[in-house]
Design a protein around this motif. Structure first.
Motif, PDB file in Angstrom:
ATOM      1  N   GLN A  47      -1.999  -0.651  -3.815  1.00 37.47           N
ATOM      2  CA  GLN A  47      -3.087   0.321  -3.610  1.00 37.47           C
ATOM      3  C   GLN A  47      -2.491   1.692  -3.286  1.00 37.47           C
ATOM      4  O   GLN A  47      -1.594   1.773  -2.452  1.00 37.47           O
ATOM      5  CB  GLN A  47      -3.905  -0.096  -2.392  1.00 37.47           C
ATOM      6  CG  GLN A  47      -4.695  -1.358  -2.587  1.00 37.47           C
ATOM      7  CD  GLN A  47      -6.171  -1.056  -2.667  1.00 37.47           C
ATOM      8  OE1 GLN A  47      -6.682  -0.255  -1.905  1.00 37.47           O
ATOM      9  NE2 GLN A  47      -6.847  -1.685  -3.605  1.00 37.47           N
ATOM     10  N   TRP A  48      -2.997   2.712  -3.921  1.00 34.31           N
ATOM     11  CA  TRP A  48      -2.593   4.086  -3.606  1.00 34.31           C
ATOM     12  C   TRP A  48      -3.691   4.672  -2.716  1.00 34.31           C
ATOM     13  O   TRP A  48      -4.859   4.709  -3.109  1.00 34.31           O
ATOM     14  CB  TRP A  48      -2.506   4.901  -4.892  1.00 34.31           C
ATOM     15  CG  TRP A  48      -1.131   5.154  -5.422  1.00 34.31           C
ATOM     16  CD1 TRP A  48      -0.495   6.359  -5.426  1.00 34.31           C
ATOM     17  CD2 TRP A  48      -0.225   4.239  -6.066  1.00 34.31           C
ATOM     18  NE1 TRP A  48       0.754   6.231  -6.019  1.00 34.31           N
ATOM     19  CE2 TRP A  48       0.943   4.946  -6.408  1.00 34.31           C
ATOM     20  CE3 TRP A  48      -0.279   2.872  -6.347  1.00 34.31           C
ATOM     21  CZ2 TRP A  48       2.035   4.352  -7.036  1.00 34.31           C
ATOM     22  CZ3 TRP A  48       0.800   2.275  -6.970  1.00 34.31           C
ATOM     23  CH2 TRP A  48       1.944   3.006  -7.306  1.00 34.31           C
ATOM     24  N   GLN A  49      -3.335   5.123  -1.528  1.00 35.29           N
ATOM     25  CA  GLN A  49      -4.386   5.636  -0.628  1.00 35.29           C
ATOM     26  C   GLN A  49      -5.147   6.809  -1.240  1.00 35.29           C
ATOM     27  O   GLN A  49      -6.342   6.950  -1.024  1.00 35.29           O
ATOM     28  CB  GLN A  49      -3.771   6.066   0.701  1.00 35.29           C
ATOM     29  CG  GLN A  49      -3.396   4.892   1.583  1.00 35.29           C
ATOM     30  CD  GLN A  49      -2.956   5.328   2.963  1.00 35.29           C
ATOM     31  OE1 GLN A  49      -2.238   6.324   3.100  1.00 35.29           O
ATOM     32  NE2 GLN A  49      -3.353   4.601   3.975  1.00 35.29           N
ATOM     33  N   SER A  50      -4.444   7.649  -1.991  1.00 33.66           N
ATOM     34  CA  SER A  50      -5.106   8.850  -2.511  1.00 33.66           C
ATOM     35  C   SER A  50      -6.175   8.499  -3.548  1.00 33.66           C
ATOM     36  O   SER A  50      -6.974   9.356  -3.923  1.00 33.66           O
ATOM     37  CB  SER A  50      -4.075   9.784  -3.147  1.00 33.66           C
ATOM     38  OG  SER A  50      -3.414   9.117  -4.204  1.00 33.66           O
ATOM     39  N   ARG A  81       1.138  13.594  -2.054  1.00 29.47           N
ATOM     40  CA  ARG A  81       0.681  12.986  -3.308  1.00 29.47           C
ATOM     41  C   ARG A  81       1.545  13.370  -4.485  1.00 29.47           C
ATOM     42  O   ARG A  81       1.267  13.018  -5.612  1.00 29.47           O
ATOM     43  CB  ARG A  81      -0.745  13.438  -3.601  1.00 29.47           C
ATOM     44  CG  ARG A  81      -1.655  13.010  -2.502  1.00 29.47           C
ATOM     45  CD  ARG A  81      -3.019  13.607  -2.655  1.00 29.47           C
ATOM     46  NE  ARG A  81      -3.689  13.443  -1.390  1.00 29.47           N
ATOM     47  CZ  ARG A  81      -4.972  13.455  -1.235  1.00 29.47           C
ATOM     48  NH1 ARG A  81      -5.760  13.645  -2.263  1.00 29.47           N
ATOM     49  NH2 ARG A  81      -5.503  13.297  -0.042  1.00 29.47           N
ATOM     50  N   ASP A 132       4.862  10.522  -6.889  1.00 28.42           N
ATOM     51  CA  ASP A 132       4.569   9.279  -7.578  1.00 28.42           C
ATOM     52  C   ASP A 132       5.838   8.595  -8.069  1.00 28.42           C
ATOM     53  O   ASP A 132       5.945   7.382  -8.070  1.00 28.42           O
ATOM     54  CB  ASP A 132       3.682   9.592  -8.786  1.00 28.42           C
ATOM     55  CG  ASP A 132       2.403   8.804  -8.718  1.00 28.42           C
ATOM     56  OD1 ASP A 132       1.997   8.443  -7.593  1.00 28.42           O
ATOM     57  OD2 ASP A 132       1.832   8.543  -9.792  1.00 28.42           O
ATOM     58  N   ARG A 176       0.860  -1.199   0.000  1.00 28.45           N
ATOM     59  CA  ARG A 176       0.000   0.000   0.000  1.00 28.45           C
ATOM     60  C   ARG A 176       0.891   1.242   0.000  1.00 28.45           C
ATOM     61  O   ARG A 176       1.795   1.353   0.843  1.00 28.45           O
ATOM     62  CB  ARG A 176      -0.881  -0.018   1.247  1.00 28.45           C
ATOM     63  CG  ARG A 176      -1.805   1.174   1.324  1.00 28.45           C
ATOM     64  CD  ARG A 176      -2.851   0.995   2.402  1.00 28.45           C
ATOM     65  NE  ARG A 176      -2.302   1.070   3.746  1.00 28.45           N
ATOM     66  CZ  ARG A 176      -2.434   0.129   4.662  1.00 28.45           C
ATOM     67  NH1 ARG A 176      -3.079  -0.989   4.407  1.00 28.45           N
ATOM     68  NH2 ARG A 176      -1.919   0.292   5.864  1.00 28.45           N
ATOM     69  N   VAL A 177       0.637   2.130  -0.926  1.00 29.16           N
ATOM     70  CA  VAL A 177       1.398   3.379  -0.995  1.00 29.16           C
ATOM     71  C   VAL A 177       0.660   4.415  -0.149  1.00 29.16           C
ATOM     72  O   VAL A 177      -0.462   4.810  -0.481  1.00 29.16           O
ATOM     73  CB  VAL A 177       1.548   3.854  -2.456  1.00 29.16           C
ATOM     74  CG1 VAL A 177       2.281   5.180  -2.506  1.00 29.16           C
ATOM     75  CG2 VAL A 177       2.258   2.796  -3.300  1.00 29.16           C
ATOM     76  N   GLU A 178       1.270   4.829   0.952  1.00 31.81           N
ATOM     77  CA  GLU A 178       0.592   5.736   1.888  1.00 31.81           C
ATOM     78  C   GLU A 178       0.888   7.182   1.497  1.00 31.81           C
ATOM     79  O   GLU A 178       1.729   7.853   2.101  1.00 31.81           O
ATOM     80  CB  GLU A 178       1.017   5.417   3.323  1.00 31.81           C
ATOM     81  CG  GLU A 178       0.675   3.967   3.669  1.00 31.81           C
ATOM     82  CD  GLU A 178       0.224   3.754   5.096  1.00 31.81           C
ATOM     83  OE1 GLU A 178       0.868   4.276   6.011  1.00 31.81           O
ATOM     84  OE2 GLU A 178      -0.787   3.042   5.291  1.00 31.81           O
ATOM     85  N   ASP A 179       0.161   7.633   0.482  1.00 35.14           N
ATOM     86  CA  ASP A 179       0.466   8.924  -0.123  1.00 35.14           C
ATOM     87  C   ASP A 179      -0.567  10.004   0.213  1.00 35.14           C
ATOM     88  O   ASP A 179      -0.666  11.004  -0.498  1.00 35.14           O
ATOM     89  CB  ASP A 179       0.575   8.771  -1.649  1.00 35.14           C
ATOM     90  CG  ASP A 179      -0.754   8.353  -2.277  1.00 35.14           C
ATOM     91  OD1 ASP A 179      -1.599   7.793  -1.558  1.00 35.14           O
ATOM     92  OD2 ASP A 179      -0.937   8.605  -3.478  1.00 35.14           O
ATOM     93  N   ALA A 193       7.319   6.718  -5.236  1.00 35.29           N
ATOM     94  CA  ALA A 193       6.542   5.502  -4.976  1.00 35.29           C
ATOM     95  C   ALA A 193       6.919   4.415  -5.988  1.00 35.29           C
ATOM     96  O   ALA A 193       7.124   3.255  -5.609  1.00 35.29           O
ATOM     97  CB  ALA A 193       5.054   5.800  -5.054  1.00 35.29           C
ATOM     98  N   HIS A 194       7.038   4.777  -7.238  1.00 38.31           N
ATOM     99  CA  HIS A 194       7.377   3.769  -8.248  1.00 38.31           C
ATOM    100  C   HIS A 194       8.790   3.218  -8.045  1.00 38.31           C
ATOM    101  O   HIS A 194       9.031   2.032  -8.232  1.00 38.31           O
ATOM    102  CB  HIS A 194       7.187   4.335  -9.664  1.00 38.31           C
ATOM    103  CG  HIS A 194       5.734   4.349 -10.057  1.00 38.31           C
ATOM    104  ND1 HIS A 194       4.966   5.492 -10.061  1.00 38.31           N
ATOM    105  CD2 HIS A 194       4.903   3.340 -10.391  1.00 38.31           C
ATOM    106  CE1 HIS A 194       3.723   5.178 -10.405  1.00 38.31           C
ATOM    107  NE2 HIS A 194       3.655   3.880 -10.609  1.00 38.31           N
TER     108      HIS A 194
END
Ligand code: GLU
Length: 289
Positions: free
Chosen positions: A72-75, A47, A50, A40-43, A53-54
């Motif tokens: 999953q991206w939280q945003s 935000r 990205d 899970r990406v806690e962004d 995150a990648h």
């Protein structure tokens, strides 16, 4: 559906060797207990990164970590958090808070009130007082909790009792708070095993209490020791020679597996030898070469 473990990085900076080690442990705990593994990406907070995150996902894959669903991206799903806050509000468990950080520090507190706990300043305001304060500051939303502590069970720490205050559910800027988002997302994706750094142990009573209020199943917790730098401080990117790009996959993996007591060349081999009962309980001091 079988249970799942997860790794949930915040995309604020590239993962360092301590973060990668925690991810390896989360993966080992999940796989050795037949669980699925999720990312899970806690962004919510950040935000704009990205690209970070990648790179984090690419680094996790490079050291051999596998996952069983699209990260999953939280945003991507703000409605999920809003629905839970609305539900709690309908149950009378939410109130508006107009305090700044400074107000909270300056507020009088009961003699034995735990450090860092919200003193309840806005809990009992009248509708008129709220209307007045709303004009000067967009309110955060807090949980009206009915306890001051809660106990969780942790695979490494045993029984742990910690503070539960009226913690924030949604910040004044509208962003869902960390404690809410973690609990909602873990439940939503079937996570029933939470393995993460032990800096978050003290957040787990708040999260477990909220999970109970929401009727969610409690996850199994394992808060693993953090990595420290040569000065005994929490390892950070600025310590240098700590990211996968700096260390290379082979060196990084060898450092991680050696730190866990099973020097090894790959993750599958590590999984065969994984025994949580022999895990080091002390922080790992990382010495760059
Ligand atoms: N996103 C948090 C972090 O990077 C971890 C949250 C969690 O594992 O519950 O520190």
């Amino acid at each position: 559906m079988s249970g799942a473990g997860r790794f949930a990085p915040s995309p604020s900076a590239d993962l360092h060797i301590g973060n990668l080690r925690t991810a390896v442990l989360a993966w080992l705990f999940a796989r050795s207990t037949g669980r699925r593994f999720l990312i899970r990406v806690e962004d919510l907070d950040d935000r704009t990164h990205d690209d970070v995150a990648h790179r984090q996902l690419a680094d996790l894959a490079a050291i051999g970590i596998t996952w069983d669903a699209e990260p999953q991206w939280q945003s991507a799903h703000p409605d999920r958090y809003a629905a839970v806050v609305d539900d709690l509000a309908a149950r009378g468990l939410v109130y508006e808070c107009y305090c700044s950080r400074k107000d909270i520090l300056a507020a009088p507190r009961a003699p034995h009130a735990p450090e860092g706990a919200y003193p309840g300043t806005c809990r009992g305001l009248s509708e008129q007082q709220r209307a007045q304060r709303r004009a000067s500051r967009p309110p955060a939303l807090r949980l009206r909790s009915d306890t001051s502590e809660y106990t969780v069970t942790d695979l490494l720490h045993g029984t742990y009792t910690g503070v539960v205050d009226d913690f924030v559910l949604r910040r004044g800027d509208g962003v869902p708070a960390y404690n809410l988002a973690v609990v909602v997302d873990d439940a939503h994706s079937g996570v029933d095993q939470v393995v993460r750094g032990d800096d978050l142990l003290s957040s787990s009573p708040r999260q477990a209490y909220l999970a109970e209020l929401l009727g969610y199943r409690q996850p199994v917790y394992a808060h693993v020791p953090l990595a420290l730098n040569a000065d005994g401080k929490r390892l950070a990117k600025r310590d240098g020679a700590v990211t996968l790009a700096e260390l290379g996959v082979e060196r990084a993996f060898s450092l991680i597996s050696t730190s866990l007591g099973w020097p090894s060349a790959d993750l599958t081999e590590l999984l065969d030898r994984f025994d949580p009962t022999t895990l080091p309980r002390q922080p790992w001091t990382y010495q760059p070469v």
